[in-house]
Design a protein around this motif. Structure first.
Motif, mmCIF file in Angstrom:
data_model
loop_
_atom_site.group_PDB
_atom_site.id
_atom_site.type_symbol
_atom_site.label_atom_id
_atom_site.label_comp_id
_atom_site.label_asym_id
_atom_site.label_seq_id
_atom_site.Cartn_x
_atom_site.Cartn_y
_atom_site.Cartn_z
ATOM 1 N N GLY A 1 0.824 -1.206 0.000
ATOM 2 C CA GLY A 1 0.000 0.000 0.000
ATOM 3 C C GLY A 1 0.851 1.245 0.000
ATOM 4 O O GLY A 1 0.507 2.270 0.612
ATOM 5 N N ALA A 2 1.974 1.189 -0.713
ATOM 6 C CA ALA A 2 2.983 2.240 -0.616
ATOM 7 C C ALA A 2 2.570 3.538 -1.282
ATOM 8 O O ALA A 2 3.148 4.596 -1.008
ATOM 9 N N ALA A 3 1.580 3.500 -2.188
ATOM 10 C CA ALA A 3 1.182 4.713 -2.899
ATOM 11 C C ALA A 3 0.182 5.547 -2.107
ATOM 12 O O ALA A 3 -0.082 6.698 -2.457
ATOM 13 N N SER B 1 3.140 6.245 1.741
ATOM 14 C CA SER B 1 4.118 7.153 1.150
ATOM 15 C C SER B 1 4.871 7.929 2.224
ATOM 16 O O SER B 1 6.102 8.083 2.151
ATOM 17 N N ALA B 2 4.151 8.419 3.233
ATOM 18 C CA ALA B 2 4.798 9.185 4.307
ATOM 19 C C ALA B 2 5.740 8.302 5.114
ATOM 20 O O ALA B 2 6.814 8.745 5.543
ATOM 21 N N THR B 3 5.364 7.049 5.308
ATOM 22 C CA THR B 3 6.203 6.120 6.069
ATOM 23 C C THR B 3 7.473 5.782 5.296
ATOM 24 O O THR B 3 8.563 5.684 5.874
ATOM 25 N N ILE B 4 7.347 5.623 3.992
ATOM 26 C CA ILE B 4 8.516 5.343 3.156
ATOM 27 C C ILE B 4 9.537 6.472 3.283
ATOM 28 O O ILE B 4 10.741 6.235 3.415
ATOM 29 N N LYS B 5 9.067 7.696 3.251
ATOM 30 C CA LYS B 5 9.983 8.840 3.359
ATOM 31 C C LYS B 5 10.698 8.843 4.714
ATOM 32 O O LYS B 5 11.907 9.103 4.793
ATOM 33 N N LYS B 6 9.951 8.546 5.778
ATOM 34 C CA LYS B 6 10.564 8.539 7.109
ATOM 35 C C LYS B 6 11.574 7.398 7.250
ATOM 36 O O LYS B 6 12.638 7.560 7.862
ATOM 37 N N VAL C 1 14.672 3.775 -2.373
ATOM 38 C CA VAL C 1 13.355 3.163 -2.596
ATOM 39 C C VAL C 1 13.360 2.359 -3.888
ATOM 40 O O VAL C 1 13.717 2.867 -4.950
ATOM 41 N N THR C 2 12.942 1.107 -3.774
ATOM 42 C CA THR C 2 12.812 0.224 -4.932
ATOM 43 C C THR C 2 11.348 -0.130 -5.123
ATOM 44 O O THR C 2 10.729 -0.699 -4.217
ATOM 45 N N ALA D 1 2.496 8.460 10.412
ATOM 46 C CA ALA D 1 3.662 7.794 9.839
ATOM 47 C C ALA D 1 4.810 7.733 10.840
ATOM 48 O O ALA D 1 5.597 6.777 10.849
ATOM 49 N N GLY D 2 4.898 8.733 11.701
ATOM 50 C CA GLY D 2 5.932 8.719 12.730
ATOM 51 C C GLY D 2 5.746 7.570 13.692
ATOM 52 O O GLY D 2 6.706 6.884 14.072
#
Length: 297
Positions: A14-16, A21-26, A54-55, A236-237
């Motif tokens: 569910g990365a989009a 998305s916010a979690t991926i950045k963190k 990120v892959t 996301a934090g």
């Protein structure tokens, strides 16, 4: 992402979406390598691909072939080290009165939120065991305390919570932690998507049954709109903490509403029911009394 990288690796489904998305950045900011999984190739454009850590991978949690293909694709990345964290974040919300939810919509709810999560977990457990990794499941606080018109998603998340607890016990001796994160309302597009899905699915039942809920749905939506949702960055934090902290708690609540609903679980059922109904503007006195049936006469 290099197979020989020493950075910890997380796979986020569910990365989009907003939370994904916010979690991926963190995670990227914290030095993690992230495998960002999305359901369709079209969704790849929504990923934060400017981050070198990120892959992307296409992974439909309801499709066994897609899960197998994704696991095969990322196998060289995981190499001998394995997977440090699997974040089961993919999910949907099916909402509405239980009487009116079409069977196919209810089935989709469980296929994505329950069966899909377990299928992905099963596929990546060998890699998680190699790394002594962690499974982080994104549930919902409504699994603890049911709320009117959210029965389908609450039921799916309750099933996920039960499986989460079982996995926590079954995988502990194998060196894999299992954590449940339970958000309340979030400032993301998922609720707008739920509204659109409900419109697309339509309602089951006769016209009379649908009309019975029109005012109640409007009142509940108006009351819910007044509740403060948690910003996605804050959520996301908390999710990132559940993924990265050395000794995680077994459960994390996200949002004031989540903490309040969790507290309500300890109250007597009838008292809790009345409190929730009044909060949502669903006091019985506000609605016309149902017509007396022939049996009652």
């Amino acid at each position: 992402m290099s197979p020989t990288s020493s950075a910890p690796v997380a796979l986020v489904t569910g990365a989009a979406g907003g939370l994904g998305s916010a979690t991926i950045k963190k995670l990227s900011d914290a030095g993690w390598q992230v495998i960002a999984a999305v359901r369709t190739p079209e969704a790849l454009s929504a990923l934060p691909l400017g981050l070198g850590s990120v892959t992307p991978v296409v992974l439909d949690v309801t499709d066994p072939d897609s899960i197998h293909a994704a696991a095969t694709t990322v196998a060289p990345v995981l190499a001998d080290h394995g997977l440090d964290a699997l974040v089961n974040n993919a999910g949907v919300i099916v909402q509405g009165p239980v009487e009116l939810v079409p069977p196919h919509a209810l089935r989709r709810q469980f296929e994505i939120n329950v069966l899909g999560q377990i299928a992905v977990t099963q596929a990546f457990l060998p890699a998680l065991r190699r790394a002594g990794g962690r499974v982080v499941n994104v549930g919902a606080v409504t699994a603890r305390t049911a709320v009117p018109f959210f029965g389908p998603v609450a039921a799916s998340k309750a099933a996920l919570a039960s499986l989460n607890d079982t996995l926590r016990l079954e995988l502990k001796f194998l060196g894999v932690d299992v954590v449940l994160v339970e958000p309340g309302a979030l400032e993301t597009e998922i609720f707008n998507k739920a509204d659109k899905a409900a419109a697309d699915d339509g309602w089951a039942g006769e016209t009379e049954a649908r009309q019975r809920y029109v005012k109640a749905l409007g009142d509940a939506q108006a009351a819910a709109a007044k509740q403060k949702a948690t910003p996605v960055e804050k959520a996301a934090g908390t999710l990132t903490k559940a993924i990265t902290t050395r000794r995680p708690a077994t459960r994390y609540l996200i949002g004031q509403d989540a903490r309040a609903l969790s507290f309500l679980r300890i109250l007597p059922d009838r008292f809790r029911d009345g409190l929730l109904l009044r909060t949502l503007g669903l006091s019985r006195a506000s609605y016309p009394k149902p017509a007396e049936s022939a049996h009652a006469r």
